[in-house]
Design an enzyme around this catalytic site. Structure first.
Site, PDB file in Angstrom:
ATOM      1  N   HIS A   1     130.614 -14.799  38.858  1.00  0.00           N
ATOM      2  CA  HIS A   1     130.311 -14.010  40.056  1.00  0.00           C
ATOM      3  C   HIS A   1     131.554 -13.736  40.888  1.00  0.00           C
ATOM      4  O   HIS A   1     131.569 -12.805  41.701  1.00  0.00           O
ATOM      5  CB  HIS A   1     129.187 -14.643  40.884  1.00  0.00           C
ATOM      6  CG  HIS A   1     129.536 -15.895  41.614  1.00  0.00           C
ATOM      7  ND1 HIS A   1     129.280 -17.156  41.131  1.00  0.00           N
ATOM      8  CD2 HIS A   1     130.112 -16.080  42.827  1.00  0.00           C
ATOM      9  CE1 HIS A   1     129.664 -18.064  42.010  1.00  0.00           C
ATOM     10  NE2 HIS A   1     130.177 -17.429  43.052  1.00  0.00           N
TER      11      HIS A   1
ATOM     12  N   ASP B   1     128.349 -19.727  34.403  1.00  0.00           N
ATOM     13  CA  ASP B   1     129.012 -18.963  35.456  1.00  0.00           C
ATOM     14  C   ASP B   1     130.534 -19.094  35.355  1.00  0.00           C
ATOM     15  O   ASP B   1     131.158 -19.853  36.102  1.00  0.00           O
ATOM     16  CB  ASP B   1     128.514 -19.446  36.818  1.00  0.00           C
ATOM     17  CG  ASP B   1     128.780 -18.439  37.924  1.00  0.00           C
ATOM     18  OD1 ASP B   1     129.575 -17.511  37.694  1.00  0.00           O
ATOM     19  OD2 ASP B   1     128.208 -18.594  39.018  1.00  0.00           O
TER      20      ASP B   1
ATOM     21  N   SER C   1     133.408 -21.404  45.162  1.00  0.00           N
ATOM     22  CA  SER C   1     133.009 -20.850  43.867  1.00  0.00           C
ATOM     23  C   SER C   1     134.232 -20.718  42.962  1.00  0.00           C
ATOM     24  O   SER C   1     135.231 -20.119  43.342  1.00  0.00           O
ATOM     25  CB  SER C   1     132.363 -19.480  44.050  1.00  0.00           C
ATOM     26  OG  SER C   1     131.128 -19.596  44.695  1.00  0.00           O
TER      27      SER C   1
END
Length: 703
Positions: A83, A220, A640
């Protein structure tokens, strides 16, 4: 009891109660924290965190100003989250070559894809410059003078480091609510190329259904490479002659795995937390920020979702926009839920009562820190903050028309000769590949209606009168009129400033009306905001003084931080959550794809993950391949892509999410509930190997 004994007792309490809370700066990591890390399984010397050539921090990067990442090879490969690379992947995708849908692997260096406006930044050094600022009289200056002083020192330090290396620069950031300032030396690399990504079905597996939830099975990750000047190995603008960067240090992926209680550490760039904020600030966050944000985004996303499902071309344009909107839509809902269910506001009030008693007994900041004043200031601005959130979520970067109209109203996109005002004009580059006209119109129409339903009439832009009188309250007709009659959306059109046509253009008037409300909302707020900021700074200073015997970390501000803890599950609905997920669990979800579209995946993925033997990617303790896992590391947005390390400094995963049960952790860390969700590095390598056949990359990493 002697003071030294009190300190030891306090640190023992710190070690047992708050061992896993904290986003610690590295250059001044408290020895008490380092000793606690050692007791939990960290095996490297202190200097290998920050000081030595092989320090772990030398492999960790700020990824494009919004995420974190880690260098994993001697030739500059960077792992981050899928992402985090989402927009880069989307921007290279077309209907014919849809890398979002099908994934991507550059078979050779020449196939690696350059990316506009992306970078990675290495932190080279950090130090406290508060004494230098105080020697210049910082505390005695007004806010504007303080800002000028920080800017001047930042420029002087940048000039100084550039005499050593012209590719370096210095940023000075406030810490501890502005009670301290640290200077950080950075080196930015702007030639960053996409190397590998799994299909979106895996990189975003579970979609919004599973976002912020546990259990997770999302793979991810995405892979980029840093390119450098071939002569200096330093930063350089994109060139076909650039070569892979050779870093000082890189992280080695580990196939050894972990168990419950194993040491785990994240290192990255957490974006923003507010754990020193007052109870009054939390009320404002819940009622005036989170609630409006969630409400407006829910309305907008319903329109986006409908158009994206109807057209692959529209989906490609809006995949990234939707993901960005949905992420903090759900975060706002979850945070408010936690604020109320945990009782955070009352906990803060109880703590503030103790702090007031301590202040009364010591006289610290007497006449400066005032809780009644802080409460009064927040009450004075609450309604405006709430309305401003509705304004931002309705008009700011929500649709292309509003964006252009506001750019005109604020003097952006001005072209033409500098010295001839009569020939100055506004025009917009053709970016039609980034938005869809039908979707854009409907989003604007529904948001205009929604805005009116939720704000006081005095904060309605003037064009609402036109909607009522000329268009009989029909928002769709009004929006159609804007698109048809305004030159804002006309390809190649030029709006010459201050001409009759410019003044008559409905898009120009729309932007001016919107900005008039913005200025009205901000009228007189500067003094209130400054006073709240001062009181919150005093509140933080009082906490630090009252608890002077304990180590304290500063709130996150997108500078590098370390967080440590253990691999650890939590109680989920009265039952153990488990600390990892398995291939069987993702296959089970894939079997429900007919009912939950977020669980759809290509048949090859189901086939690969239905294997009986996962070879070297199998965990030796459990006999299964782990997909995702839990630690009690302290994370927030910006983390992240943060690397997750074991006690030997080896890479065991990439952090990508927190859990729904602790979404209030930005304002209050609850050790019972707060968990970091990471994708296991063995799942990452398995996908690179068995799906992508990216053997050249595995060899490059020493695997």
């Amino acid at each position: 009891m002697k003071k030294s004994t009190l300190l030891i007792a306090a640190l023992m309490t710190f070690g047992t109660v708050k061992a896993d809370e904290g986003m610690w700066t590295l250059y001044n990591l408290p020895q008490a924290v380092y000793r606690q890390m050692q007791s939990e399984g960290f095996l490297l010397p202190y200097r290998d965190l920050y000081e030595s050539k092989d320090a772990i921090k030398n492999a960790v990067v700020n990824f494009s100003g919004y995420c974190s990442g880690v260098v994993v090879s001697p030739d500059g490969l960077v792992f981050t989250n899928h992402h985090c690379g989402f927009e880069a992947i989307r921007s290279h995708s077309t209907v014919e070559h849809d890398y979002m849908l099908n994934g991507f692997f550059a078979k050779t260096l020449a196939d690696e894809l350059p990316n506009k406006d992306m970078f990675v930044s290495f932190m080279r050094e950090q130090k406290d410059v508060t004494p230098q600022l105080e020697s210049l009289g910082y505390s005695r200056c007004g806010k504007d003078q303080q800002a000028a002083m920080v800017d001047s020192l930042q420029r002087a330090l940048t000039d100084s480091v550039r005499q050593i290396d012209p590719t370096l620069h210095v940023d000075i950031d406030p810490f501890y609510e502005g009670n301290r300032h640290y200077a950080t030396v950075y080196q930015d690399f702007t030639d960053l190329r996409l190397v590998f990504t799994v299909p979106k079905s895996m990189g975003k597996f579970g979609g919004e259904t599973d976002n912020w939830m546990w259990p997770r099975q999302t793979c991810d990750f995405s892979v980029f490479r840093i390119y450098a000047d071939p002569k200096t190995n330093g930063p350089a603008a994109y060139s076909k002659d650039n070569v892979p960067y050779h870093p000082q240090h890189w992280a080695r992926p580990s196939l050894e795995g972990y168990q419950v209680g194993s040491f785990a550490m994240t290192m990255g760039y957490p974006g923003s937390t507010s754990r020193y904020i007052s109870s009054y600030g939390i009320v404002e966050r819940r009622d005036a920020e989170n609630t409006p944000r969630a409400q407006v985004r829910g309305v907008k996303q319903e329109v986006m979702r409908r158009y994206m499902r109807a057209s692959e071309a529209v989906r490609i344009k809006y995949d990234s926009k939707f993901a960005q909107s949905a992420n903090y839509w759900k975060n706002s809902i979850g945070m408010n839920k936690c604020i109320d269910s945990i009782g955070i506001i009352q906990q803060k009030r109880d703590y503030e009562a103790r702090l007031r008693q301590w202040q009364d007994s010591t006289g610290f900041l007497k006449g400066q820190l005032s809780f009644p004043l802080l409460e009064k200031l927040y009450a004075r601005r609450q309604e405006r903050v709430r309305t401003m959130m509705y304004w931002r979520e309705t008009f700011r970067r929500t649709n292309e028309f509003s964006t252009r109209a506001m750019q005109l109203a604020t003097g952006m996109e001005v072209k033409g000769p500098k010295k001839n005002a009569a020939k100055k004009y506004h025009s917009f580059a053709d970016n039609s590949n980034e938005w869809d006209a039908a979707l854009d119109r409907e989003v604007l129409s529904v948001l205009l209606k929604n805005y009116r339903e939720h704000v006081d009439a005095r904060y309605l832009p003037k064009f609402y009168t036109t909607i009522d009188t000329r268009f009989e309250g029909d928002y769709t007709r009004f929006v159609d009129y804007l698109y048809t009659r305004s030159l804002l959306m006309k390809k190649g059109a030029k709006l010459y400033y201050n001409t009759k046509a410019y003044k008559a253009d409905p898009g120009v008037r729309f932007g001016q009306d919107v900005m008039d409300v913005f200025y009205d909302l901000n009228e007189g707020m500067g003094a209130i905001n400054d006073s709240i900021e001062t009181q919150e700074r005093y509140l933080c200073a009082a906490k630090l003084r009252m608890e002077a015997d304990l180590p304290h970390y500063s709130d996150a501000n997108f500078t590098m931080r370390l967080s440590y803890g253990q691999v650890k599950e939590f109680e989920l609905g009265g039952k153990p959550s488990g600390y990892y997920t398995t291939p069987e669990s993702i296959v089970e979800k894939m079997n429900r794809a007919a009912h939950i579209t977020d669980y759809e995946a290509e048949p090859i993925m189901k086939e690969l993950l239905s294997a009986r033997d996962f070879g070297r990617y199998t965990d030796k303790t459990t006999g299964q391949m782990h997909l995702c896992f839990l630690t009690n590391n302290d994370i927030t947005g910006g983390n992240s892509g943060s690397p997750m390390f074991n006690g030997k400094g080896e890479l065991i995963g990439l952090a990508f999410d927190g859990n729904w049960d602790s979404l209030s952790s930005d304002i209050n860390f609850d050790a019972r509930l707060a968990r970091c969700i990471g994708v296991d590095i063995r799942f990452v390598l398995f996908m690179m190997d068995k799906w992508g056949h990216a053997h050249r990359l595995l060899r490059e990493m020493g695997l």
